[in-house]
Design an enzyme around this catalytic site. Sequence first.
Site, PDB file in Angstrom:
ATOM      1  N   LYS A  77       9.043   7.075  -0.421  1.00 45.27           N
ATOM      2  CA  LYS A  77       8.093   6.465   0.506  1.00 45.27           C
ATOM      3  C   LYS A  77       8.784   5.308   1.210  1.00 45.27           C
ATOM      4  CE  LYS A  77       3.377   4.553   0.616  1.00 45.27           C
ATOM      5  NZ  LYS A  77       2.204   4.137  -0.199  1.00 45.27           N
ATOM      6  N   SER A 152      -2.195   6.269   1.216  1.00 43.78           N
ATOM      7  CA  SER A 152      -1.193   6.030   2.223  1.00 43.78           C
ATOM      8  C   SER A 152       0.117   6.784   2.018  1.00 43.78           C
ATOM      9  CB  SER A 152      -0.888   4.528   2.260  1.00 43.78           C
ATOM     10  OG  SER A 152      -0.311   4.115   1.031  1.00 43.78           O
ATOM     11  N   SER A 176      -3.481   5.467  -3.323  1.00 40.95           N
ATOM     12  CA  SER A 176      -2.519   6.052  -2.389  1.00 40.95           C
ATOM     13  C   SER A 176      -1.547   7.070  -2.955  1.00 40.95           C
ATOM     14  CB  SER A 176      -1.698   4.948  -1.728  1.00 40.95           C
ATOM     15  OG  SER A 176      -2.430   4.418  -0.661  1.00 40.95           O
TER      16      SER A 176
HETATM   17  N1  GLN Z   1      -6.892   3.523   0.922  1.00 38.06           N
HETATM   18  C1  GLN Z   1      -6.715   2.275   0.273  1.00 38.06           C
HETATM   19  C2  GLN Z   1      -6.458   1.184   1.283  1.00 38.06           C
HETATM   20  O1  GLN Z   1      -6.434   1.481   2.405  1.00 38.06           O
HETATM   21  C3  GLN Z   1      -5.605   2.360  -0.742  1.00 38.06           C
HETATM   22  C4  GLN Z   1      -4.266   2.234  -0.163  1.00 38.06           C
HETATM   23  C5  GLN Z   1      -3.188   2.222  -1.202  1.00 38.06           C
HETATM   24  O2  GLN Z   1      -3.406   2.586  -2.352  1.00 38.06           O
HETATM   25  N2  GLN Z   1      -2.034   1.757  -0.792  1.00 38.06           N
HETATM   26  O3  GLN Z   1      -6.290   0.057   0.958  1.00 38.06           O
END
Ligand code: GLN
Length: 487
Positions: A77, A152, A176
């Site tokens: 990532k 994400s 995410s």
């Molecule tokens: N969807 C969540 C957010 O937007 C989690 C994102 C994540 O785990 N990085 O904060």
Amino acid sequence: MEPRASVRQIAGDLARGDCSSVELAEQTLDRAARLNESLNCLITVDEDRALAAARRADDRLRNGSATPLTGIPIAHKDVFCIDGWRTTCGSRMLADFTAPYTATAIQRLIDAGTVTVGKTNMDEFAMGSSNETSYFGPVANPWRHETVPGGSSGGSAACVAAGITPLATGTDTGGSIRQPAAFCGVTGLKPTYGSVSRYGMIAFASSLDQGGVFGGSVDDVALALSYMAGFDPRDSTSSEREDAWLAGVPRHGVGELEEPLTVGLPKEFFAHISDGAQHLDGVRRALERLGFRFREVSLPHTDAAVAAYYIVAGAEASTNLSRYDGVRFGHRCSGPASLEDLYERSRSEGFGAEVKRRILTGTYALSVGYFDAYYVKAQRIRRLVREDFLRAFETVDLLLAPVAPGTAFPRNAFAEDPVAMYSQDVFTIPVSLAGLPALSVPCGLHDGLPVGAQFIARHFDEERLLKTAAAYQCATDWHRQRPALPP
Ligand code: GLN
């Protein structure tokens, strides 16, 4: 090599000399080039570095210093710094940033001999649930290109689902890893907070951020975790209990449980699920046949968790992202008239809309007069959510839950309503607030799209988490389903 072969199959082929690591890297790069055009799951691919790493892996395979990960292609990532690699975090702010050092978790995988082929696309600064906030454009879900891969870490999940690499790293702050794993039909592991070093992982919300990994099976992610995890003095929240804990994450196969466990079903979670409830019943039935017992448990503060998370995560993001000021880090506007102008325009140009929204709400929640009403209250809720889990774990060993309310949604489905998008995280966020380890495994297809089941364990009980999910995968084959893509 067949796309989506398991890590151990590939390692076996490499050890026997059926193929070399260089050949495998060439195949991987070729597949990445063909599929990335439609999927957009990789922001950067570096052929020269990948082939150089593959040559080193072949040397190790020849001289007997190989590990089970030597020669295995992997994508990271783009939140992880890797020395000499462009590291963008999905943002214009860092579009030209080349990292001068390597994240500990990635260094451990490199030391094991993995072959880094590229950096995966992601929501900007890991803020999002759909990969639509990336400066580098959205990622397509390999199962149905007009739907999102989740976020994400959507690029990593898509990369594994498409059979480009057998493993890809991710990070999970509020879901995410687990949610994109569910949307893309792969296995995704978010380990206990503190078990994988955050050093070199670009910060979003430091008290929640946790590195983890995607793979084709529980065995693959367990193997990767056994190398990624461990104490790191350069991360102040890194856990020192590595020896006892890692012994439960064996490198030579996940192994079997000594006896079947009692699994809790959180009733508040099941009240929210829209698609795919029958698939979770299927998981329960498969485990019952193996002797597992089930009972309902209650996590009464579930409804408050999403709101609390978006305050805590936003507050931490607003301070973490203050370093991108166009002076030391990040995009710098051209021809600033003053220091004020430099900050203002660099940050306005460098950050996308969702990141700005988080910085604004986070700053608001921390400001004088609102701190107690928002931030302190959110922290209290966080403690209550954690206590809910600890109480549930007095009567059960693990929890089984949905990962998301539905399957992968079409792009732009939530474009007008960010709060509706946030509420999609209702099943993953409580676990993050509590810092618990959790795993998403494929458990069915609903109208042709993958559904995920989430297992949640006590802190540092990755052993039972992985063994239970592995037992499920031994008894079923949902994790072997693949999207229809060119061979
Ligand atoms: N969807 C969540 C957010 O937007 C989690 C994102 C994540 O785990 N990085 O904060």
